[in-house]
Design an enzyme around this catalytic site. Structure first.
Site, mmCIF file in Angstrom:
data_model
loop_
_atom_site.group_PDB
_atom_site.id
_atom_site.type_symbol
_atom_site.label_atom_id
_atom_site.label_comp_id
_atom_site.label_asym_id
_atom_site.label_seq_id
_atom_site.Cartn_x
_atom_site.Cartn_y
_atom_site.Cartn_z
ATOM 1 N N ASN A 214 6.136 3.793 -8.839
ATOM 2 C CA ASN A 214 6.663 4.461 -7.943
ATOM 3 C C ASN A 214 8.215 5.140 -8.275
ATOM 4 O O ASN A 214 8.800 4.015 -8.783
ATOM 5 C CB ASN A 214 6.730 3.763 -6.501
ATOM 6 C CG ASN A 214 7.350 4.754 -5.395
ATOM 7 O OD1 ASN A 214 8.537 5.013 -5.223
ATOM 8 N ND2 ASN A 214 6.627 4.621 -4.221
ATOM 9 N N GLU B 163 0.337 5.420 -7.968
ATOM 10 C CA GLU B 163 -1.002 5.969 -8.236
ATOM 11 C C GLU B 163 -0.783 7.276 -9.018
ATOM 12 O O GLU B 163 -1.393 7.720 -10.226
ATOM 13 C CB GLU B 163 -1.936 5.911 -7.107
ATOM 14 C CG GLU B 163 -1.975 4.929 -6.491
ATOM 15 C CD GLU B 163 -1.400 4.377 -5.233
ATOM 16 O OE1 GLU B 163 -0.241 5.059 -5.315
ATOM 17 O OE2 GLU B 163 -1.907 4.122 -4.076
ATOM 18 N N CYS C 297 -2.033 6.125 -1.691
ATOM 19 C CA CYS C 297 -2.207 7.298 -2.313
ATOM 20 C C CYS C 297 -3.528 7.804 -2.453
ATOM 21 O O CYS C 297 -4.449 7.926 -3.533
ATOM 22 C CB CYS C 297 -1.542 7.657 -3.754
ATOM 23 S SG CYS C 297 -0.942 9.514 -3.844
ATOM 24 N N ASP D 86 9.359 6.105 2.280
ATOM 25 C CA ASP D 86 8.442 6.423 1.492
ATOM 26 C C ASP D 86 6.844 6.441 1.923
ATOM 27 O O ASP D 86 5.942 6.866 1.296
ATOM 28 C CB ASP D 86 8.305 5.129 0.287
ATOM 29 C CG ASP D 86 7.381 5.522 -1.040
ATOM 30 O OD1 ASP D 86 7.831 6.518 -1.550
ATOM 31 O OD2 ASP D 86 6.747 4.684 -1.262
HETATM 32 CA CA LIG Z 1 3.198 3.616 -4.556
HETATM 33 ZN ZN LIG Z 2 0.822 9.452 -2.607
#
Ligand SMILES: [Ca+2]
Ligand SMILES: [Zn+2]
Ligand SMILES: [Ca+2]
Ligand SMILES: [Zn+2]
Lengths: 159, 159
Positions: free
Chosen positions: B46, B59, B86, B146
């Site tokens: 990330n 991902e 994701c 996030d």
């Molecule tokens: Ca992630």
């Molecule tokens: Zn995503």
């Protein structure tokens, strides 16, 4: 479909045209805020061919160009896109409204979006259709790659 | 869960640890090919905090680092991820198998993935859980951002 939607889609088409001029897949998107004044948070176009990117679909480009926004901003925004490919991002951020230029050349996850309470408007726009039709005819392989192998009538189910 | 899965998840945890050292959200992913020899196509973590990115979930980073692959490659691959966020990318590319480190700190779209025929394995890994628990405790705002505002027990439905 409102005057604001026609304007929003026009901005997405501008992005698709930029992508086309760059030799890329001609799909464009714009994230626009709700409320009385329409704030354009971000716009972008598909960058698979330009950046060798596997993830920069048009909606993703628009979200990335918008930068980090507080989560509440997404909840009042509309995503305008000439063609819809990137459901995941829309669901993850909880964007409540999606305006799609056309869904003849590719039918995205509209049913899934609707089942999650997203308002989906399909404009059936001739300019959007013509842009994609020409691209798919000229670049069938790149198109197939961009949609994960769904371009050839293969066994892959649409998702 | 096989020895190969434990190895694949270990690579994803390495990515999560890199993200942690960079001061980012500690989630890592690895895309590994199927078949007799396990080819690591791409790995990533990330990058929201490091790159101010709204889209580089783990991902997505792994997919982006894998570059452009022919569509058939995805159809035989497994995505290993310490935490699953994701879904869109996995469905779009038709990745048939996802191995998730844990789903206590965030429950992704596992039901949706399964309903589309994706095999989902949850490892319930202690190391993955501890990494995220510490991050969420130390950075509740970044975590909330996030995951699109789902971090605060708000009204937003999980998607
Ligand atoms: Ca992630
Ligand atoms: Zn995503
Ligand atoms: Ca796109
Ligand atoms: Zn996408």
């Amino acid at each position: 479909m409102s005057a604001a939607d026609i304007q929003g889609l026009a901005l997405a088409i501008v992005q698709a045209e930029i992508g086309k001029r760059e030799g890329g897949i001609p799909i464009g998107s714009v994230l626009i805020g709700g409320g009385s004044e329409a704030i354009v948070y971000g716009s972008g176009h598909n960058l698979r061919m330009q950046n060798s990117s596997a993830i920069l679909h048009a909606e993703m480009s628009a979200l990335e160009n918008a930068g980090r926004l507080s989560s509440g901003v997404y909840k009042q925004a509309t995503m305008y896109t000439t063609l819809s490919m990137c459901t995941g991002a829309i669901l993850l951020y909880g964007i409540p409204r999606v305006v799609i230029g056309e869904n003849i050349n590719f039918k995205g996850e509209e049913d899934l979006l609707r089942s999650r309470g997203v308002e989906v408007v399909v404009m059936d726009d001739e300019q959007c259709k013509a842009l994609m039709q020409k691209f798919i005819r000229d670049h069938p392989n790149e198109w197939d790659e961009d949609i994960g192998g769904r371009g050839r009538g293969g066994e892959v189910k649409q998702s």
